[in-house]
Motif scaffolding. Structure first.
Motif, short mmCIF file in Angstrom:
data_model
loop_
_atom_site.label_atom_id
_atom_site.label_comp_id
_atom_site.label_asym_id
_atom_site.label_seq_id
_atom_site.Cartn_x
_atom_site.Cartn_y
_atom_site.Cartn_z
N GLY A 44 -19.32 43.07 -24.88
CA GLY A 44 -20.16 43.06 -26.07
C GLY A 44 -20.39 41.68 -26.66
N GLU A 45 -19.86 40.64 -26.04
CA GLU A 45 -20.01 39.29 -26.57
C GLU A 45 -20.88 38.44 -25.64
OE1 GLU A 45 -16.75 37.21 -28.22
OE2 GLU A 45 -15.68 39.05 -28.70
N VAL A 46 -22.10 38.89 -25.41
CA VAL A 46 -23.04 38.15 -24.57
C VAL A 46 -23.49 36.92 -25.35
CG1 VAL A 46 -25.28 38.27 -23.42
CG2 VAL A 46 -23.76 40.25 -23.37
N SER A 47 -23.42 35.76 -24.70
CA SER A 47 -23.68 34.51 -25.41
C SER A 47 -25.17 34.23 -25.60
CB SER A 47 -23.01 33.34 -24.68
OG SER A 47 -23.48 33.25 -23.36
N GLY A 70 -21.59 47.98 -24.29
CA GLY A 70 -20.55 47.05 -24.67
C GLY A 70 -19.27 47.81 -24.98
N ILE A 71 -18.16 47.33 -24.44
CA ILE A 71 -16.86 47.99 -24.61
C ILE A 71 -15.89 47.00 -25.24
CG2 ILE A 71 -14.92 49.08 -23.42
CD1 ILE A 71 -16.89 49.84 -21.21
N GLY A 72 -15.21 47.41 -26.26
CA GLY A 72 -14.19 46.56 -26.86
C GLY A 72 -14.37 46.42 -28.36
N ALA A 73 -13.52 45.63 -28.95
CA ALA A 73 -13.49 45.46 -30.40
C ALA A 73 -14.74 44.80 -30.95
CB ALA A 73 -12.26 44.66 -30.80
N HIS A 74 -15.40 43.97 -30.16
CA HIS A 74 -16.57 43.23 -30.65
C HIS A 74 -17.88 43.78 -30.13
CE1 HIS A 74 -13.87 40.29 -32.31
NE2 HIS A 74 -13.22 40.27 -31.15
N ALA A 75 -17.85 44.93 -29.52
CA ALA A 75 -19.06 45.52 -28.91
C ALA A 75 -19.95 46.13 -29.97
CB ALA A 75 -18.67 46.57 -27.89
#
Length: 75
Positions: A44-47, A70-75
């Motif tokens: 989930g953190e695509v730059s 997106g998977i995870g805490a920042h998705a």
């Protein structure tokens, strides 16, 4: 490959995938192939989000669809 924790670089792999698909389609002299469903899983953190989305919009055709998750805490 190296991890620099600067965000997910998903655009380059998608561009390579697109190149491979185009080449495969150009080499196909037989009957039409089935539709493609491409699923992209990231943290989930695509730059470069805007550039990646614009590329995928151009990439999608009537035979190829792209989905992302997106998977995870920042998705």
């Amino acid at each position: 490959m190296q991890a620099d924790r600067g965000g997910t670089e998903i655009l380059k792999p998608l561009q390579q995938l697109y190149t491979n698909i185009r080449q495969e389609d150009d080499d196909n002299d037989g009957p039409p192939r089935p539709r493609r469903q491409i699923f992209v899983f990231t943290d989930g953190e695509v730059s470069n989000t805007d550039e990646t989305i614009e590329f995928v919009r151009k990439f999608q055709t009537s035979r190829t669809r792209v989905f992302s998750l997106g998977i995870g805490a920042h998705a």
